[in-house]
Design a protein around this motif. Sequence first.
Motif, mmCIF file in Angstrom:
data_model
loop_
_atom_site.group_PDB
_atom_site.id
_atom_site.type_symbol
_atom_site.label_atom_id
_atom_site.label_comp_id
_atom_site.label_asym_id
_atom_site.label_seq_id
_atom_site.Cartn_x
_atom_site.Cartn_y
_atom_site.Cartn_z
ATOM 1 N N ASN A 183 0.907 -1.005 0.035
ATOM 2 C CA ASN A 183 -0.047 0.171 0.003
ATOM 3 C C ASN A 183 0.764 1.197 -0.083
ATOM 4 O OD1 ASN A 183 1.018 -0.180 2.546
ATOM 5 N ND2 ASN A 183 -0.687 -0.486 3.494
ATOM 6 N N GLN A 198 -8.520 5.784 8.370
ATOM 7 C CA GLN A 198 -7.478 5.398 7.416
ATOM 8 C C GLN A 198 -7.737 5.525 6.220
ATOM 9 O OE1 GLN A 198 -6.366 1.184 7.913
ATOM 10 N NE2 GLN A 198 -8.333 0.556 7.618
ATOM 11 N N GLY A 206 -8.803 4.209 2.584
ATOM 12 C CA GLY A 206 -9.392 3.292 1.953
ATOM 13 C C GLY A 206 -8.821 2.668 0.627
ATOM 14 N N ASP A 207 -9.608 1.977 -0.232
ATOM 15 C CA ASP A 207 -8.898 1.520 -1.344
ATOM 16 C C ASP A 207 -8.950 2.847 -2.127
ATOM 17 O OD1 ASP A 207 -7.964 -0.421 -2.963
ATOM 18 O OD2 ASP A 207 -10.058 -1.112 -3.802
ATOM 19 N N GLU A 238 -8.480 6.030 -1.581
ATOM 20 C CA GLU A 238 -7.473 7.073 -1.284
ATOM 21 C C GLU A 238 -6.099 6.232 -1.466
ATOM 22 O OE1 GLU A 238 -10.221 6.057 0.488
ATOM 23 O OE2 GLU A 238 -11.509 7.976 0.906
ATOM 24 N N ASP A 239 -5.964 5.046 -1.148
ATOM 25 C CA ASP A 239 -4.673 4.500 -1.464
ATOM 26 C C ASP A 239 -4.203 4.442 -2.732
ATOM 27 O OD1 ASP A 239 -2.370 2.433 -0.289
ATOM 28 O OD2 ASP A 239 -3.143 1.189 -1.717
ATOM 29 N N ASN A 286 -5.793 11.573 8.168
ATOM 30 C CA ASN A 286 -6.425 10.386 8.720
ATOM 31 C C ASN A 286 -5.506 10.012 10.043
ATOM 32 O OD1 ASN A 286 -8.643 9.155 7.144
ATOM 33 N ND2 ASN A 286 -6.775 9.241 5.540
ATOM 34 N N PHE A 331 -3.420 1.900 4.466
ATOM 35 C CA PHE A 331 -4.742 1.230 4.278
ATOM 36 C C PHE A 331 -4.557 -0.375 4.767
ATOM 37 C CE2 PHE A 331 -7.090 -1.158 0.717
ATOM 38 C CZ PHE A 331 -8.351 -1.221 1.615
ATOM 39 N N TYR A 378 -5.806 -3.934 5.129
ATOM 40 C CA TYR A 378 -6.710 -4.572 4.260
ATOM 41 C C TYR A 378 -6.601 -6.162 4.397
ATOM 42 C CZ TYR A 378 -3.004 -4.974 0.884
ATOM 43 O OH TYR A 378 -1.884 -5.155 0.118
ATOM 44 N N HIS A 384 -11.501 -3.733 3.486
ATOM 45 C CA HIS A 384 -10.702 -2.871 4.632
ATOM 46 C C HIS A 384 -10.940 -3.693 5.998
ATOM 47 C CE1 HIS A 384 -12.313 -0.526 8.193
ATOM 48 N NE2 HIS A 384 -11.445 0.521 7.494
ATOM 49 N N ASN A 390 -10.382 -3.054 10.276
ATOM 50 C CA ASN A 390 -10.022 -1.796 11.330
ATOM 51 C C ASN A 390 -8.662 -2.110 11.888
ATOM 52 O OD1 ASN A 390 -12.505 -0.675 11.170
ATOM 53 N ND2 ASN A 390 -13.299 -2.491 12.515
ATOM 54 N N SER A 396 -18.312 6.326 6.588
ATOM 55 C CA SER A 396 -18.455 5.198 6.102
ATOM 56 C C SER A 396 -19.486 4.364 6.916
ATOM 57 C CB SER A 396 -17.110 4.392 5.985
ATOM 58 O OG SER A 396 -16.717 4.185 7.127
#
Lengths: 414, 501
Positions: free
Chosen positions: B314, B338, B340-341, B343-344, B376, B381, B383, B396, B398, B469
């Motif tokens: 990532n 954090q 997400g997909d 944003e990454d 963030n 990210f 995952y 995703h 936590n 979200s």
Amino acid sequence: MAEKPILERLKTLADAAKYDASCASSGTTKRDSRSGKGIGSTEGMGICHAYAPDGRCISLLKLLLTNHCVFDCHYCVNRKSSNVERARFTPQEVADLTLSFYKRNYIEGLFLSSGIIRNSNHTMEMLVETARILREEQDFRGYIHLKTIPEADPEIVQRAGLYADRVSINVELPTDAGLTRLAPDKNAGQIDGAMAGMNSAIVEAKDAKKRFRHAPRFAPAGQSTQMIIGADAASDTDIVTRASSLYTRHRLRRVYYSAFSPIPDASAVLPLKRPPLIREHRLYQSDWLMRFYGYAPHEVAAAAGADGMLPLDIDPKLAWALKFRESFPVDVNRAPKEALLRVPGLGTRAVGQILMARRHRRLRLEDVAKMTVSVKKVQPFIVTIDWRPVLLTDRADLKALLAPKAEQLELFVA
Amino acid sequence: MTGHKELELQHVRLGTYYVVPMATSDDFEEWRDHARRLLMADVPPDRVAWTEPGGSAGDLFSHGDRRLPAPDRDAAPPRVSRRFIEIARTALLNSDYKRFSLLYRVLWRLQAKPKLIEDMADPDVRAMADMAREVRRDIHKMRAFVRFRVVEEEGRPGEDRSEHYVAWFEPFHHILRHNAGFFTRRFANMRWSILTPRGSLHWDGKTLHEGPPATRADAPGGDPAEDLWRSYYASIFNPARLKIGAMLKEMPRKYWKNMPEAQLIPELIAGAQAREAAMVEKGALDMGERPATLGAIERAIHACARCPIGELHNTAVMGEGPQSVAEGFSGLMIVGEQPGDHEDQQGRPFVGPAGQLLDVHLAEAGIDRSAAYVTNAVKHFKYVPKVVRGSKRRLHQNPSAKEIDVCRWWVESERMIVQPRLVLAMGASAARGMLGKTVSITKARGSPIPLDGIDGVGGSELWVTAHPSYLLRLDGAGREEQERLFRIDLAAVAARLAELA
């Protein structure tokens, strides 16, 4: 969930308890088991049954009932967010373990603390229950120290005093700001209130005992506390001042210092290098100066540097003497006890011996030498009938002459 | 204690030496009787040789007179201070053969100078006090270091099998009898024996018996509880603070051989440094100096692998937005969980579906996103890779509390540089990133929480709300209710921001 064998849990829960410095078993009432059916005795003086390679005395079986905790204090290995292995004992298991060790003469008794499970009241109940089993069911007459939980109801906390010789509540950090940052679930006011409540319960019980012979015993060895050193920005002066206020306000028997040490799985809020162990030692020495040598807190503070830190290379008594050279030399044949106690290198025992001996002879330097560990250290600060330190206390290099050599210091720092 | 033989008395003769053969090693009364008699007969200390049971007086006194002199009829019984008696009682238990004569010499000198006992500068008084101190220490160490081992034995008639606790101990002085009281008081209701090379003690729960000297072989070889005890000893020891000297001072090697835990000491010491190093490596990270600019943070987070998320495939996502009033900064810092997909992949915060929902709500509340600093709590990210309906997806996860705490270093550094008047944390992770503790969104939302300055710089206030979200995951009435609460929170933040400006 099936519990792990007792040996495994003992490892986990003793490991979790080792960051508590206190292991004292002294200062309680005298009692023995001749009139009872159980075992145990206390004779005033505590006994250290073993010493660990960290130099600490092992007097009590020091355990956590559980290291599960709903709190999240950053300096604590058992905080909620830490990944340490968790375990728990039942009160009965702890009582059995205590007796099994006590019968083999491994320990003086039990020091029980706990992580907060479910809630503070429930946890405190479990701690009290363990002590109750030992005292009431087993007629155990050895020493019990219970850590109390300031967030629990005062009524439950104070039941601890009925079974325990000593109770303690940790102030954790020397400053309130430090507590807020590093122990976000704890509250300075609550801790202080719990100590005040405990103190008045102890005083009340003592008073009742004077009037009624059968009044119950209540924490006869008083209460103590512990502060972590080097986890926040508090200076030695801050710490000494705080300790002295605790001694006077809550009549604490002892304030323990615990140099913050790296813990497994530490919180990221602590990007800390550990403080030198010698710092903890210097603080204990300053504690001694206040308790046994008649120094006021501001005098100890005066021995510290401008940054509020006590020197690490020399002890605080010597530091004070070097700063206040006008108080020396002290004539060992005439000076009052208070002045003798301020001489670096003279301990309380040596002072007692000097006071007795000088009733019978005028003391010479060689006489003083017999009563002290190192006459070299004492010499610049005293006058005897055959010795006077000519201008020695004016020498600028006096500290260099007296400070221990760096090689010797290595021993402590390692 | 064997009674001494009837002693024949006769008058003292000039130039006579006397030999006093002590029948016991630890009986103060015996010594006192002899000493009193010698003193009343005016026998100076250099004319007396005292011998241990079974010992001899050596050459000098080989022709000494074993019959003690008879005292003068009108001689006054000697008096001596209580302090002398106290110290002498203890010093007499010392194993130094010179103790009998030393005590007599002090006693003799005390007759002329009764207060001599207070003079710690006097060599005899000192020597006597030192002997007493060695004995007291040995008494104390015996109480500390005796280790019982349990033996199951047939009980007495009518009783079940009973436990017998047996210890082997090697005292350095004649302290065994002296310590009997301590063990009886403590273990009054236990059956125990203490075996030593100089004699033994046996307590059956009611009476104490003395027995002959024993050997180590007479004692049991082990006890299952010792495994527990050794584990305790090893666990309670903190490897981060090795102080071998302090240990040896109080528990000298000479005692180790009869203590089950002591056999662990060499390995504990050897392993200590390694254990501490491992703890430090696993634990506290030395984050070094705080970065001074956002650019420095951005460079650092791309290289950050201080938690496992940083090691995934990532890209770190840096916060964005103005950082000074000159650049149009409104004083608001918005913190999400954090990247997400989306944003990454794009390298910017809040550009995915949650970001789009946030934009809608911000606009509605009248908050200008472009005037806020958006970032963030966790920079990478997190995952798990998974195949969903035939295509590879990154699901995703936590961040854990620990991971958030590690990343606090960065988000706090951002806050220190940006110095927002107000921080809006969205979701529990963001709140933890700002506060260092977990709070409940339900309880924390709707009112400001003071935020301390970092390293003394720039205090602020924190408002907490749900993460957008979370709204996306709800539907129906639940979604409506949460959107309503979210709107209220944003409206409160907008109002407060205006107030602060």
